[in-house]
Design a protein around this motif. Sequence first.
Motif, PDB file in Angstrom:
ATOM      1  N   GLY A  43       0.812  -1.226   0.000  1.00 19.67           N
ATOM      2  CA  GLY A  43       0.000   0.000   0.000  1.00 19.67           C
ATOM      3  C   GLY A  43       0.840   1.269   0.000  1.00 19.67           C
ATOM      4  N   PHE A  44       1.970   1.260   0.668  1.00 15.98           N
ATOM      5  CA  PHE A  44       2.803   2.473   0.601  1.00 15.98           C
ATOM      6  C   PHE A  44       4.013   2.300  -0.317  1.00 15.98           C
ATOM      7  CE2 PHE A  44       4.208   0.528   4.756  1.00 15.98           C
ATOM      8  CZ  PHE A  44       5.560   0.331   4.502  1.00 15.98           C
ATOM      9  N   ALA A  45       4.486   1.046  -0.488  1.00 16.12           N
ATOM     10  CA  ALA A  45       5.692   0.849  -1.308  1.00 16.12           C
ATOM     11  C   ALA A  45       5.416   1.149  -2.785  1.00 16.12           C
ATOM     12  CB  ALA A  45       6.231  -0.567  -1.131  1.00 16.12           C
ATOM     13  N   ILE A  46       4.296   0.647  -3.290  1.00 16.67           N
ATOM     14  CA  ILE A  46       4.033   0.799  -4.733  1.00 16.67           C
ATOM     15  C   ILE A  46       3.928   2.281  -5.148  1.00 16.67           C
ATOM     16  CG2 ILE A  46       2.283   0.321  -6.543  1.00 16.67           C
ATOM     17  CD1 ILE A  46       4.291  -1.996  -5.896  1.00 16.67           C
ATOM     18  N   PRO A  47       3.095   3.086  -4.454  1.00 15.22           N
ATOM     19  CA  PRO A  47       3.047   4.489  -4.885  1.00 15.22           C
ATOM     20  C   PRO A  47       4.369   5.229  -4.692  1.00 15.22           C
ATOM     21  CG  PRO A  47       1.587   4.116  -3.004  1.00 15.22           C
ATOM     22  CD  PRO A  47       2.070   2.780  -3.445  1.00 15.22           C
ATOM     23  N   THR A  48       5.133   4.890  -3.647  1.00 17.79           N
ATOM     24  CA  THR A  48       6.407   5.617  -3.495  1.00 17.79           C
ATOM     25  C   THR A  48       7.395   5.181  -4.574  1.00 17.79           C
ATOM     26  OG1 THR A  48       6.900   4.131  -1.631  1.00 17.79           O
ATOM     27  CG2 THR A  48       6.356   6.382  -1.080  1.00 17.79           C
TER      28      THR A  48
ATOM     29  N   GLU B 130      10.377  -6.000   0.362  1.00 21.85           N
ATOM     30  CA  GLU B 130       9.274  -5.692  -0.574  1.00 21.85           C
ATOM     31  C   GLU B 130       9.717  -4.578  -1.527  1.00 21.85           C
ATOM     32  OE1 GLU B 130       6.950  -8.055  -0.533  1.00 21.85           O
ATOM     33  OE2 GLU B 130       5.216  -7.184   0.487  1.00 21.85           O
ATOM     34  N   TYR B 131      10.402  -3.573  -0.978  1.00 20.19           N
ATOM     35  CA  TYR B 131      10.904  -2.493  -1.843  1.00 20.19           C
ATOM     36  C   TYR B 131      11.891  -3.043  -2.868  1.00 20.19           C
ATOM     37  CZ  TYR B 131       8.869   1.742   0.131  1.00 20.19           C
ATOM     38  OH  TYR B 131       7.994   2.741   0.490  1.00 20.19           O
TER      39      TYR B 131
ATOM     40  N   SER C 218      11.212  -2.746  -6.890  1.00 18.01           N
ATOM     41  CA  SER C 218      11.877  -1.579  -7.481  1.00 18.01           C
ATOM     42  C   SER C 218      13.023  -2.000  -8.388  1.00 18.01           C
ATOM     43  CB  SER C 218      12.380  -0.640  -6.381  1.00 18.01           C
ATOM     44  OG  SER C 218      13.339  -1.285  -5.602  1.00 18.01           O
ATOM     45  N   LYS C 219      13.218  -3.305  -8.503  1.00 15.83           N
ATOM     46  CA  LYS C 219      14.309  -3.818  -9.349  1.00 15.83           C
ATOM     47  C   LYS C 219      14.177  -3.293 -10.775  1.00 15.83           C
ATOM     48  CE  LYS C 219      16.211  -8.058  -7.603  1.00 15.83           C
ATOM     49  NZ  LYS C 219      15.467  -9.169  -7.034  1.00 15.83           N
ATOM     50  N   GLY C 220      12.967  -3.419 -11.337  1.00 12.73           N
ATOM     51  CA  GLY C 220      12.729  -3.016 -12.721  1.00 12.73           C
ATOM     52  C   GLY C 220      13.101  -1.564 -12.953  1.00 12.73           C
ATOM     53  N   LYS C 221      12.871  -0.750 -11.964  1.00 17.48           N
ATOM     54  CA  LYS C 221      13.112   0.687 -12.111  1.00 17.48           C
ATOM     55  C   LYS C 221      14.561   1.052 -11.776  1.00 17.48           C
ATOM     56  CE  LYS C 221      10.601   4.877 -11.155  1.00 17.48           C
ATOM     57  NZ  LYS C 221       9.471   5.502 -10.502  1.00 17.48           N
ATOM     58  N   GLY C 222      15.268   0.079 -11.207  1.00 20.06           N
ATOM     59  CA  GLY C 222      16.684   0.305 -10.881  1.00 20.06           C
ATOM     60  C   GLY C 222      16.911   1.176  -9.660  1.00 20.06           C
ATOM     61  N   LEU C 223      15.963   1.155  -8.709  1.00 16.78           N
ATOM     62  CA  LEU C 223      16.150   1.960  -7.496  1.00 16.78           C
ATOM     63  C   LEU C 223      17.095   1.255  -6.528  1.00 16.78           C
ATOM     64  CD1 LEU C 223      12.447   2.986  -6.717  1.00 16.78           C
ATOM     65  CD2 LEU C 223      14.185   4.348  -7.885  1.00 16.78           C
TER      66      LEU C 223
ATOM     67  N   VAL D  18      17.977   0.333  -2.748  1.00 14.84           N
ATOM     68  CA  VAL D  18      17.267   0.238  -1.461  1.00 14.84           C
ATOM     69  C   VAL D  18      18.271  -0.156  -0.384  1.00 14.84           C
ATOM     70  CG1 VAL D  18      15.411  -0.933  -0.197  1.00 14.84           C
ATOM     71  CG2 VAL D  18      15.173  -0.529  -2.664  1.00 14.84           C
ATOM     72  N   ALA D  19      18.328   0.616   0.690  1.00 11.22           N
ATOM     73  CA  ALA D  19      19.198   0.255   1.820  1.00 11.22           C
ATOM     74  C   ALA D  19      18.322  -0.112   3.008  1.00 11.22           C
ATOM     75  CB  ALA D  19      20.104   1.422   2.180  1.00 11.22           C
TER      76      ALA D  19
END
Length: 396
Positions: free
Chosen positions: A54-59, A87-88, A92-97, A99-100
Amino acid sequence: MEFEDFGISNELITDLHEHGIVKPTKVQEETIPHIMKGRDVLVQSETGSGKTIGFAIPTIEKIKPIGRVQALVITPTRELARQVGEEYVKFSKGKGLGVAIVYGGVSINPQIEKVREADVVVGTPGRLLDLLRRNVLDLGGSNYLIIDEADRLLDMGFIDDINAIIRFMPNQKQCLMFSATINSRVLGMMHRYQKDAVKILLENVLERGILEQYYYNIKEREKISFLVHLLKTEKCGLTLVFCNTKSKTRLVASVLKRNGITAECLNGDMTQHMREKVMGQFSTGKIDVLVATDVAARGIHVEDITHVINYDLHDDADTYTHRIGRTARQGKKGTAIILLSEKDYWKMDKVMDGHRDLIDKREPGEFEMVKLPPRRYTGNRRFNSNRRGFRGRRRR
Ligand code: AMP
């Protein structure tokens, strides 16, 4: 409603579908549209409701892979930081973000490397503050603040740390708060950090039929024998037993093991490595019973916990709600049991407050007494403050 209706990118939707996430849960339906519009939200939600997505996808949708922190998620426990962080990472792999995931109890150096290149940081308050004070974490460009399990963060006394962390962030930011219970302290935090937040309060999901709740009146010294009996006779799947102290978790787990039940304890005295090992054994069904304290169990997300047993009752209704929220998730059935002894009666009134009509009484019937391990002597007579010596009498 479908994920397609939220205005999120097709790539992200495909990613979700590939992970079996096809239809939004209720929390997601109610939350994602507001977050996408840039609103602050205060959401009443339990682990298991789908709140993380719910919060990960929109961010994830809103931030860019620029190697500067744009979103910060604060969680109360290491386990939850890992779950949320993973989950992040997944989506977010596809977008190349970048995450720490940062938390205490493990070396800080690899985390320092990670946060330097991260777009999203997920962490516990102590370690986040440590990284900020070492000037290795820069939150100056972080426009999204997510406070996960706000009530628990406050219960655990993290308010000063959270305030200190938020001082490193810009004033203009979107603040998303998630909490299993909305109490006055959570509302206080909302007033301090949110602007015109949309409050999303979900209905009480603890309905009869989905979650069965009952209690047994049982003498304190007979509790352990009854627990053995219960675990052997009830059709329990994965079972989470709550005790109020770390020493009790050790004692209960050891008696269960001696009686042929696969069990382990989980408490704050254990190293991070040990905790992860035990959680792994439980989530894969290698052990049937996990005997835990509240802090250690917080944020556990193990599918298919069928029973939650309050070996000790806690004196506060919110904690009871958190405990029983570990079962009966995502429409599956669950059972919550209280072993109520003479020392718990006064607590029962408080717990019953929100659940009076939902908790039935059951008779324990006959059961065998198990052997207890020999009681160890823990006092130290020599250092008795009574300076007359351990006999307590002055020699004449
Ligand atoms: P959470 O409440 O965030 O801890 O999520 C609980 C579990 O539900 C996680 O394993 C998620 O991957 C899963 N989940 C979240 N949203 C959905 C969904 N829309 N459909 C199916 N599973 C989901």
